[in-house]
Design a protein around this motif. Structure first.
Motif, PDB file in Angstrom:
ATOM      1  N   UNK A 225     -23.058 -30.040  10.035  1.00 15.28           N
ATOM      2  CA  UNK A 225     -22.416 -28.830   9.517  1.00 15.28           C
ATOM      3  C   UNK A 225     -20.899 -28.926   9.614  1.00 15.28           C
ATOM      4  N   UNK A 226     -20.240 -28.242   8.706  1.00 20.24           N
ATOM      5  CA  UNK A 226     -18.799 -28.046   8.803  1.00 20.24           C
ATOM      6  C   UNK A 226     -18.511 -27.045   9.920  1.00 20.24           C
ATOM      7  N   UNK A 227     -17.276 -27.053  10.398  1.00 19.41           N
ATOM      8  CA  UNK A 227     -16.859 -26.129  11.447  1.00 19.41           C
ATOM      9  C   UNK A 227     -15.925 -25.069  10.881  1.00 19.41           C
ATOM     10  N   UNK A 228     -15.902 -23.889  11.488  1.00 21.06           N
ATOM     11  CA  UNK A 228     -14.964 -22.860  11.030  1.00 21.06           C
ATOM     12  C   UNK A 228     -13.519 -23.318  11.239  1.00 21.06           C
ATOM     13  N   UNK A 229     -12.601 -22.736  10.503  1.00 18.90           N
ATOM     14  CA  UNK A 229     -11.177 -23.021  10.656  1.00 18.90           C
ATOM     15  C   UNK A 229     -10.792 -22.901  12.129  1.00 18.90           C
ATOM     16  N   UNK A 230     -10.178 -23.940  12.663  1.00 23.41           N
ATOM     17  CA  UNK A 230      -9.870 -23.996  14.081  1.00 23.41           C
ATOM     18  C   UNK A 230     -10.665 -25.072  14.778  1.00 23.41           C
ATOM     19  N   UNK A 231     -11.872 -25.352  14.268  1.00 17.14           N
ATOM     20  CA  UNK A 231     -12.687 -26.433  14.795  1.00 17.14           C
ATOM     21  C   UNK A 231     -13.563 -26.038  15.958  1.00 17.14           C
ATOM     22  N   UNK A 232     -12.955 -25.641  17.081  1.00 21.26           N
ATOM     23  CA  UNK A 232     -13.734 -25.199  18.237  1.00 21.26           C
ATOM     24  C   UNK A 232     -13.089 -23.957  18.835  1.00 21.26           C
ATOM     25  N   UNK A 233     -13.762 -23.364  19.808  1.00 24.66           N
ATOM     26  CA  UNK A 233     -13.310 -22.092  20.372  1.00 24.66           C
ATOM     27  C   UNK A 233     -11.921 -22.200  20.984  1.00 24.66           C
ATOM     28  N   UNK A 234     -11.632 -23.341  21.631  1.00 26.05           N
ATOM     29  CA  UNK A 234     -10.324 -23.516  22.260  1.00 26.05           C
ATOM     30  C   UNK A 234      -9.193 -23.525  21.239  1.00 26.05           C
ATOM     31  N   UNK A 235      -9.504 -23.910  20.013  1.00 28.45           N
ATOM     32  CA  UNK A 235      -8.482 -23.981  18.964  1.00 28.45           C
ATOM     33  C   UNK A 235      -8.634 -22.861  17.931  1.00 28.45           C
ATOM     34  N   UNK A 236      -9.377 -21.830  18.275  1.00 29.72           N
ATOM     35  CA  UNK A 236      -9.410 -20.632  17.439  1.00 29.72           C
ATOM     36  C   UNK A 236     -10.485 -20.587  16.390  1.00 29.72           C
ATOM     37  N   UNK A 237     -11.595 -21.309  16.570  1.00 26.96           N
ATOM     38  CA  UNK A 237     -12.639 -21.293  15.544  1.00 26.96           C
ATOM     39  C   UNK A 237     -13.235 -19.904  15.346  1.00 26.96           C
ATOM     40  N   UNK A 238     -13.138 -19.049  16.384  1.00 27.34           N
ATOM     41  CA  UNK A 238     -13.643 -17.685  16.228  1.00 27.34           C
ATOM     42  C   UNK A 238     -12.852 -16.921  15.174  1.00 27.34           C
ATOM     43  N   UNK A 239     -11.587 -17.315  14.975  1.00 26.02           N
ATOM     44  CA  UNK A 239     -10.770 -16.685  13.932  1.00 26.02           C
ATOM     45  C   UNK A 239     -11.230 -17.142  12.545  1.00 26.02           C
ATOM     46  N   UNK A 240     -11.503 -18.447  12.409  1.00 27.69           N
ATOM     47  CA  UNK A 240     -12.045 -18.948  11.153  1.00 27.69           C
ATOM     48  C   UNK A 240     -13.390 -18.332  10.845  1.00 27.69           C
ATOM     49  N   UNK A 241     -14.232 -18.195  11.877  1.00 28.84           N
ATOM     50  CA  UNK A 241     -15.537 -17.553  11.715  1.00 28.84           C
ATOM     51  C   UNK A 241     -15.365 -16.112  11.258  1.00 28.84           C
ATOM     52  N   UNK A 242     -14.398 -15.407  11.841  1.00 27.79           N
ATOM     53  CA  UNK A 242     -14.144 -14.022  11.447  1.00 27.79           C
ATOM     54  C   UNK A 242     -13.680 -13.901  10.005  1.00 27.79           C
ATOM     55  N   UNK A 243     -12.764 -14.785   9.593  1.00 25.77           N
ATOM     56  CA  UNK A 243     -12.290 -14.772   8.208  1.00 25.77           C
ATOM     57  C   UNK A 243     -13.428 -15.069   7.236  1.00 25.77           C
ATOM     58  N   UNK A 244     -14.233 -16.073   7.568  1.00 28.29           N
ATOM     59  CA  UNK A 244     -15.348 -16.443   6.706  1.00 28.29           C
ATOM     60  C   UNK A 244     -16.354 -15.305   6.597  1.00 28.29           C
TER      61      UNK A 244
END
Length: 366
Positions: A225-244
């Motif tokens: 799978x692709x990862x949300x913007x940010x890649x992982x939680x430490x680099x802000x993937x929750x923000x990419x997940x939120x935008x998506x």
């Protein structure tokens, strides 16, 4: 690994070829011209992941009966500033511009216009549709949900698409500012480009089916799978997940399209889920009149000043200037209109397979 060879083809030759393919699918002359224009705009702007390389994918969906080449696109719900469009399973390349025109008309009448779309398909680059606003001194917005290839933060299950979002801002002496991006670490099209060029991908873009990092551009076909913007939680993937998530809700939950893991896929290695909660893919488009907020000339003077000041920002590396959103694509378009559109061998092979199938002239280079 070595790259495929790249050759350049004149814009008009590639445009004619693309139109001929859409005509062979049964599209009207008007729709074939528009659909080709959307794909060519991507290639001209250097976004080759969403240009004619996608053409074989639209034919594949048409073969499966998932694209209606002669849709009756209609408004199914409407207020003075909003509307919902049923795309009748048409090409998103045609449905989305139809919807954006409605948004522009509503913005002209009441200051802003908002249009949601259901029962559509892949709509090309979001920037094409959002850019329709800037020539009318409006700010444009376009977004869409997409093939479920992205795992939410802390998950390895594919639940969301790359779900791109685009904003366009008119300027005065400068080209418009264009913020056009996937809400994942990378668009799936970039993985496809890497596969065609026999290249590895950067770490942090993709995880394998067990959740481990992978640099294999073909990993998605193996269950990754692709990862949300940010890649992982430490680099802000929750923000990419939120935008998506916001794109998915605006585009599909709001319109009545299918959402999340049920979004009908464009990629060849996924089939649509059986228990579809909605109709087709969804889009969301919007437009704001600048003069709904302040005089246009005043705004353009300030946006030009904004661009000037950001271009003069102190650099970390004197050889690398600050890049304004949309600037690389604007430069690519100027070059490609003059020198021709670059195509890798793998794409040329795909296009020529379509030429043989539909009995049209194969790709010819000068």
């Amino acid at each position: 690994m070595s790259e495929n060879k790249i050759k350049r083809i004149e814009e008009q030759k590639l445009r004619k070829f693309t139109q001929d393919v859409f005509l062979s699918m049964g599209c009207s002359e008007e729709d074939a011209t528009l659909a080709a224009d959307v794909l060519l705009k991507a290639d001209l702007r250097g976004i080759d992941s969403h240009g004619v390389a996608r053409l074989i994918g639209y034919v594949r969906l048409w073969d499966k009966g998932r694209i209606n080449s002669r849709p009756t696109i209609r408004i199914v719900h409407e207020t003075p500033s909003t509307a919902t469009i049923d795309g009748d399973a048409g090409l998103g390349l045609v449905v989305a511009p139809f919807a954006m025109k409605i948004a522009l008309e509503k913005a002209e009448n009441v200051g802003s216009g908002w249009v949601s779309v259901k029962n559509s398909n892949h709509f090309g680059i979001a920037g094409y549709h959002a850019l329709m606003a800037v020539n009318n001194d409006m700010i444009g917005m376009a977004m869409t949900n997409a093939s479920p290839l992205v795992a939410p933060t802390f998950s390895k299950e594919r639940m969301l698409g790359t779900n791109p979002i685009c904003y366009t801002f008119p300027a005065g002496k400068y080209p418009p500012i264009v913020v056009d991006m996937a809400t994942s670490t990378a668009a799936n099209g970039k993985l496809e480009v890497a596969q065609r060029k026999n290249l590895s991908i950067p770490s942090g873009w993709v995880q394998d089916k067990n959740g481990a990092d992978s640099r294999d551009a073909g990993e998605l076909k193996e269950g990754g799978s692709l990862l949300p913007l940010g890649g992982d939680r430490d680099h802000g993937s929750h923000k990419g997940f939120g935008l998506s998530s916001a794109v998915d809700i605006f585009s599909a939950v709001l319109s009545g399209a299918s959402y999340g893991p049920w979004a009908p896929p464009f990629v060849s290695f996924l089939d649509p889920a059986d228990d579809q909660p909605g109709e087709g893919l969804g889009h969301f488009l919007g437009a704001w009149r600048v003069d709904g907020f302040r005089p246009v000339d005043d705004y353009k003077r300030n946006i030009d000043q904004w661009i000037d000041r950001f271009k003069k920002a102190e650099r970390t590396n004197e050889s690398q200037p600050v890049i304004i959103p949309g600037e690389p694509e604007e430069l690519a378009e100027r070059i490609n209109r003059t020198e021709g559109i670059p195509l890798v061998d793998a794409v040329v092979e795909d296009l020529n397979s379509l030429a043989e199938r539909f009995n049209i002239q194969a790709i010819q280079f000068s």
